[in-house]
Design a protein around this motif. Sequence first.
Motif, PDB file in Angstrom:
ATOM      1  N   TYR A  46     -23.302  64.354  76.033  1.00 60.57           N
ATOM      2  CA  TYR A  46     -24.302  65.208  75.379  1.00 60.57           C
ATOM      3  C   TYR A  46     -24.683  66.382  76.283  1.00 60.57           C
ATOM      4  N   SER A  47     -24.974  66.074  77.549  1.00 65.82           N
ATOM      5  CA  SER A  47     -25.422  67.128  78.461  1.00 65.82           C
ATOM      6  C   SER A  47     -24.328  68.167  78.654  1.00 65.82           C
ATOM      7  N   VAL A 101     -24.173  70.428  75.531  1.00 63.73           N
ATOM      8  CA  VAL A 101     -25.243  71.431  75.511  1.00 63.73           C
ATOM      9  C   VAL A 101     -24.993  72.488  76.576  1.00 63.73           C
ATOM     10  N   LEU A 133     -32.630  76.931  79.556  1.00 58.60           N
ATOM     11  CA  LEU A 133     -33.059  76.336  78.289  1.00 58.60           C
ATOM     12  C   LEU A 133     -32.125  75.186  77.902  1.00 58.60           C
ATOM     13  N   GLY A 134     -30.824  75.359  78.176  1.00 55.28           N
ATOM     14  CA  GLY A 134     -29.869  74.284  77.914  1.00 55.28           C
ATOM     15  C   GLY A 134     -30.193  73.046  78.724  1.00 55.28           C
ATOM     16  N   ILE A 191     -33.079  71.191  77.095  1.00 56.98           N
ATOM     17  CA  ILE A 191     -32.653  70.469  75.895  1.00 56.98           C
ATOM     18  C   ILE A 191     -31.940  69.173  76.283  1.00 56.98           C
ATOM     19  N   ALA A 197     -34.315  66.477  77.289  1.00 55.02           N
ATOM     20  CA  ALA A 197     -34.947  65.799  76.150  1.00 55.02           C
ATOM     21  C   ALA A 197     -33.999  64.785  75.515  1.00 55.02           C
ATOM     22  N   VAL A 198     -32.712  65.149  75.407  1.00 56.48           N
ATOM     23  CA  VAL A 198     -31.720  64.236  74.823  1.00 56.48           C
ATOM     24  C   VAL A 198     -31.581  62.975  75.674  1.00 56.48           C
TER      25      VAL A 198
END
Length: 390
Positions: free
Chosen positions: A255-256, A259, A278-279, A282, A285-286
């Motif tokens: 996921y990381s 993003v 910003l990435g 995000i 948070a994931v």
Amino acid sequence: MASRRSISSQKKHDSDSDSEPDHDHGHNHGHSHSIFSSHTHDSSASSATAEKLMSAFQGRGSDRGTQITLVGLVANIALTAIKGAAGYFTHSAALIADAGHSLSDLLGDGVTLVCWRLSRKPPSEAYPFGFAKFETLGTTTVALFLVGGALGLGFHSYHLLLSTLSETASNLPAGPIQELLTNVTSAAPTAPSLGHAHGHSHSHGHDVLNPNALWFAALGVIAKEWLYRITKSVADQENSSVLLANAIHHRSDAYSSLVMFFAILGTWWFPALPLDPLGGMIVSAVIMKQSVDLLYGVYGDLTDAGIPRETRRSLKQTLDPLLASSPSLLAIRQIRGRRAGSLIFVDLTAEVPNSLSIHDATALEGKISETIKAARREVAEVRVKFQTVD
């Protein structure tokens, strides 16, 4: 007058009662929903790949869980080095943060390996019920690693975002936009800085983000999703919560990296925008969401929650043929179970005629235990309490 006696057999773990709520606390490993596919079912291709890889580690680990964890360990070492070096030379803070997450996976692999091996030890005098709860301990530890990694990445990206906005404001001509950015950065609360601040600026020529970072982010997505699938394949076969937690740890890196791929792409196309930090926020948070899900999954183990109603019903149906073929077994009541890692411990009440001898009761108990264990390989122990009826 009813007489009762208890007997037990050894093999795995689950907790259950007809009055217990229908919660499974994350132990259902049948399939997984993800952004990579709507239903990521374990395929024969993933299983075959896992088998080939684990054969290379046959001499270092005697079981499948050990072997697949060693595969992940070696892969994480390679990914940490590759993404870290690539992030440094391409000036991508997002890629360096992603390498840090891969580094945290090394700790997760170590915890998984130790707890998995401990959980497979036979019962001892100090642990008469076995070591299965070391799996629960390992799952909890891996989840806490994820929490720490998510917080560190989030705080680092937050500081990097403020730094980028502040630098952008200083380079803008006086006006409402410059004033707005200055006010935002000055009024923003400070947060503890966890990890390393890499301070890559996107406004200086020698630190401009290199688009080649995209290739390394893509490599991370492919490699970690592949590791997730083959590790989850083994976790499903072994019904192991700690192996599943490690698989989810792999997917969190996928996921990381995904993003980060879009963050790097956006920063390349729009260098004035702070898409890179910003990435990172995000991704933080994931990862936090996945770690909370893992902690919820082990909550039932830690609190000795019962197995869900569907599992109890399945266990009872498993004994239906024995009820039909054995005149000495009149009914099965009060099936309960509790989990310890990947194992289930079951107890139940069997109604039998008051004329049943101890010898026949012992034989009947063995049949009940064997029937349940044959149908559910995760069941470690079955305790049978006999209740006589007139």
